[in-house]
Scaffold this active site. Structure first.
Site, PDB file in Angstrom:
ATOM      1  N   CYS A 283      -2.857  53.134  33.890  1.00  0.00           N
ATOM      2  CA  CYS A 283      -3.677  51.952  34.230  1.00  0.00           C
ATOM      3  C   CYS A 283      -4.621  52.476  34.827  1.00  0.00           C
ATOM      4  CB  CYS A 283      -2.817  50.269  33.859  1.00  0.00           C
ATOM      5  SG  CYS A 283      -2.285  50.747  32.066  1.00  0.00           S
ATOM      6  N   HIS A 284      -3.537  51.486  36.284  1.00  0.00           N
ATOM      7  CA  HIS A 284      -4.858  50.954  37.549  1.00  0.00           C
ATOM      8  C   HIS A 284      -4.308  51.954  39.253  1.00  0.00           C
ATOM      9  CE1 HIS A 284      -4.014  47.571  35.624  1.00  0.00           C
ATOM     10  NE2 HIS A 284      -5.318  47.647  34.853  1.00  0.00           N
TER      11      HIS A 284
END
Lengths: 182, 404, 288
Positions: free
Chosen positions: A141-142
């Site tokens: 995701c990040h």
């Protein structure tokens, strides 16, 4: 209106205030069931332990199990992975923790950590080749990188993957019982 | 009537808002300063009571939807999940289930008050028609809500009531399968009933707003039926009627909660605690009590289509009541003959309610027909008697009647 | 105004009574025709303050487990419910021991090989049903389906034997139709009177709701279940205990419900009283 008879208005005002206050208290109590109904119900609370059969897990393999509806990683670590984790005990860690404190004594092989990224709750990837810069997990995701002890090493996540409360009920069965904030 | 507001914005924010959206002065005019006849009796509190019941139903209903599953294989168990596992689920479900019955009690009292005191007459015809519309929407909502727990009565009630439409020639059968979304009451039926059961209460709320709007155009009726003539005849709605209404609401809720806490199954049928089974019909199919008078009328007519028409007619006649009653006098208090027939009408409604739950055979059917005749006869009678009845003398004003 | 209102209320009540009375009086034969007569029993959980008797529920569970559960499931009740307050209130250890001792198993899976498997039941599991599905239950019982018992105490009721009895039930907070019926049914087996003999495989019981012949044979006899607390080991006592237990299974929140109910109504009465005084004060001096 209150100048002609000073006793009357006070009594009247008192009655009004008492009625209004009682009504307000009642409304407050009545609101509680409507709020509390959204909390986990009795059946959800009863399902809060998970048993994992670890007999078939190979060294180097990560198994993802469901605990309270979310991912939990059970990893059988190789000798090299344990050594790497131990060596980094002294490295600059965003959330310092010793590897030995994250496993059960004598069970160095078995790392059991939450499968929920401490950044915003995605499930980090642990497939071979996609385990990130530190050979642990990589959150797509990040871009958070975890090491072979589940510790955060790089990226936006602030904390290590938390270790749940669990016990070995036998050599091949692990009972996961609790996880704070899970 | 409306717009009597004496509200003056006091601070800068209120003044700012007043020039852009005069909602505070509007609410002040409609709910605070609104001039209300000083002689309203406790029968006038049932409007406020019904409003509180509607709010209770919507609040508990929204909560139930958070835990309910509209699927034939899961619905029954999800309701039991609410009753057994969800925090205070038993309370919220009991409030909703019994609330439906208590809502109808309040509305029936509200309607009877309207009938007795001639609240449907000029200039309140639209107010009355909106009320009948609310009643119709309530019936539809209650019927669909009863299907959702997917018990035996849910299923067979839905089957019987939807089959009513098959009585109509040509369009009947296509309409029924359109309602079902299949060849029997099944999952598509449950899903659409659930969707509509969620939608209709908000439509009711909307019509209630119109109902109150219409009320505030014509102003309240009152027990004398004599219109308000001067400011002396009225009191501001707040605090006189807000407090009085709240007292009545509190008393009504005591009555309501006795069922919720001590007899939650009082209005329910035991068969509805058995999961729906399309292969077994319960021995006695009975609708919820609030439909019983209409159900009795349905069964009193030996012809299928005739019964359906009579039943719908029993409600439809309410829409044209303002023009059926030819008397200019509103309140039955001043109509000695009509008053007797009013009570006869009430007796007929209660008796039909009793008969609706009895088996449709023998003497029960005979009695159903007699009381059905009285039910419809009342409306014919109102038309005739209004032309010949000599009313008692009316007071000149509300104030005069109060002071005498 | 107030007296007028009162008189209208009186007229309304009179009219309602008259209506019901007229219909009822005219049709006594029809009204009480073939209604089963149920003897009402005393229950610890009846009335505004009634609560379950923990010991009785424990005995009732024993009867259910050793007798009824051979054919009747209880699919909505979980083992954990036996522990929760307001029920039989066994300890967690007791229920775990019971699962082990009775060998309760729950179907789980699929496992890593994709197969379903049975494992010992846990507290969070439902009570296992004796049959995998209603069809199997029917097949094993000559086509008669032994109903699930989770809701049975709310799913069976016989109204009073006179018209309008529901009003009296309401006024007396009587809500024990279900357990009354179950008790009557279990103790209602007797020899069929002449001319009322049942077909093979059916048994005479004049308390049965749907006719006088029931597929279930008399389920229990004296001394069949051993009570450890010294209670009488009679059919009558067994029936009483298991009826109470089944009522709990259908209404597990009854204790909490009545307790919260009492406090709520007490509060609401005070609030209504205050509102009444406020209303009176407000309207004093205003003719209306």
């Amino acid at each position: 209106m209150a100048t002609t008879n000073s006793a009357e208005p006070t009594r009247r005002d008192f009655l009004y205030i008492a009625t209004a206050a009682t009504g307000a208290v009642g409304a407050g109590f009545a609101a509680w069931p409507f709020i509390h109904q959204m909390n986990p119900d009795a059946s959800a609370l009863a399902l809060s332990t998970t048993e994992v059969d670890i007999s078939a897990i190979q060294p180097g393999q990560i198994v993802t199990v469901k605990f309270r509806g979310k991912a939990m990683f059970v990893r059988r670590r190789t000798k090299g992975e344990i050594d790497a984790a131990r060596k980094d005990d002294t490295a600059a860690l965003p959330d310092p923790a010793k590897d030995a404190d994250r496993v059960k004594p004598g069970k160095d092989e078995w790392l059991i950590v939450s499968g929920v990224c401490t950044h915003l709750g995605c499930t980090p990837v642990g497939t071979a080749g996609g385990r990130g810069d530190f050979d642990g997990w990589f959150c797509p995701c990040h871009g958070s990188h975890y090491d072979t002890s589940g510790r955060i090493r790089k990226g936006p996540a602030p904390l290590n993957l938390p270790v749940p409360e669990y016990q070995f009920t036998s050599d091949t069965v692990v009972l996961i019982t609790d996880l704070k904030n899970a | 009537m409306a717009g009597h507001s004496t509200y003056q914005p006091q601070n800068a924010i209120a003044k700012w808002l007043e020039r852009r959206l005069p909602i505070i002065s509007m609410m002040h005019g409609q709910a605070v300063a609104f001039p209300t006849p000083r002689n309203l009796n406790y029968f006038w509190t049932f409007g406020a009571i019904a409003m509180f019941m509607l709010i209770t139903m919507i609040l508990t209903g929204i909560v139930l939807v958070m835990h309910y599953t509209p699927h034939t294989s899961l619905a029954f168990n999800s309701v039991e999940h609410i009753m057994r596992d969800v925090n205070y689920g038993w309370l919220i479900r009991n409030l909703h289930q019994n609330g439906a019955s208590l809502f109808f009690i309040a509305v029936y009292m509200h309607i009877l008050r309207g009938l007795y005191f001639g609240s449907y007459k000029e200039p309140r015809e639209v107010l009355w028609i909106l009320g009948v519309l609310i009643f119709l929407l309530m019936m539809a909502t209650a019927f669909m809500g009863y299907v959702l727990p997917w018990g035996q009565m849910s299923f067979w009630g839905a089957t019987v009531i939807t089959n009513l439409f098959s009585a109509f020639p040509i369009v009947g059968d296509p309409v029924v399968s359109w309602l079902w979304g299949g060849f029997s009451v099944d999952n598509p039926t449950l899903n659409r009933f659930f969707a509509l059961h969620y939608l209709l209460p908000f439509m009711i709320l909307g019509v209630v707003v119109l109902h109150i709007w219409a009320l505030h155009v014509s102003g309240n009726g009152n027990p004398t039926g004599v219109e308000v003539k001067s400011e002396q005849d009225t009191l501001p709605f707040h605090p006189y009627y807000t407090i009085k209404d709240l007292f009545a609401v509190a008393v009504f809720f005591i009555f309501f909660l006795i069922f919720v806490f001590y007899m939650p199954m009082f209005f329910n049928h035991p068969d509805n605690n058995i999961e729906a089974n399309p292969l077994v019909t319960p021995a006695h199919i009975v609708p919820e009590w609030y439909f019983l008078p209409f159900y009795a009328i349905l069964r009193a007519v030996p012809d299928k289509l005739g019964g359906v028409l009579a039943m719908f007619g029993a409600i439809a006649v309410m829409f044209i009541l303002p023009w059926l009653d030819t008397s200019k006098i509103r309140s039955m208090t001043y109509r000695p003959i009509a008053k007797v027939f009013f009570w006869l009408f009430v007796v007929a409604c209660v008796a039909l309610g009793y008969l609706g739950a009895a088996p449709a055979e023998g003497l029960y059917v005979v009695f159903s027909r007699i009381f059905m005749a009285i039910y419809f006869g009342y409306f014919v009678f109102l038309f005739v008697i209004g032309l010949v009845e000599k009313p008692k003398p009316l007071p000149n004003s509300i104030t005069e009647s109060v002071l005498s | 105004m107030f007296t007028q209102t009162k008189s209208r209320v009186r007229t309304f009540l009179a009219a309602a009574t008259l209506a019901i009375g007229a219909v009822a009086a005219a049709t006594p034969a029809l009204a009480s025709g073939d209604v089963v007569h149920i003897e009402r029993q005393k229950w610890s959980f009846s009335g505004a303050f009634g609560t379950y008797d923990k010991a009785q529920l424990q005995r009732g569970f024993k009867v259910y487990k050793e007798v009824c559960s051979a054919c009747h499931g209880m699919g909505l009740v979980s083992f954990r419910n036996l522990v929760q307050s307001g029920g039989p209130e066994f300890s967690e250890a007791q229920v775990k021991a019971l699962i082990k001792e009775a060998g309760y198993e729950t179907l789980d899976g699929p496992n890593d090989q994709g197969e379903m498997f049975k494992r010992p039941s846990r507290l969070s599991d439902r009570l296992p049903s004796p049959f995998p599905n209603p069809e199997a239950a029917r097949a094993a019982n000559n086509g008669a389906y032994p109903p699930d018992f989770s809701m049975i105490a709310k799913a069976r009721a016989v109204a009073g034997s006179y018209p309008g009895s529901f009003l009296v039930d309401g006024l007396t907070l009587y809500a024990e139709h279900g357990p009354d019926y179950i008790y009557n049914l279990i103790t209602g087996y007797k020899d069929a009177p002449k001319g009322h003999e049942c077909a093979d495989g059916l048994n005479y019981n004049d308390k049965f709701l749907s006719g006088t012949c029931i597929a279930m044979a008399a389920p229990i006899s004296d001394d069949q279940v051993t009570y450890e607390d010294g209670s009488k080991q009679t059919v009558d006592q067994y029936a009483r205990d298991v009826s109470a237990f089944l009522n709990w299974a259908a209404e597990p929140k009854l204790n909490e419900r009545k307790q919260i109910g009492f406090l709520t109504l007490l509060f609401l009465t005070v609030l209504a009283g205050l509102l009444y005084l406020t209303t009176r004060k407000l309207w004093s001096g205003i003719k209306h």
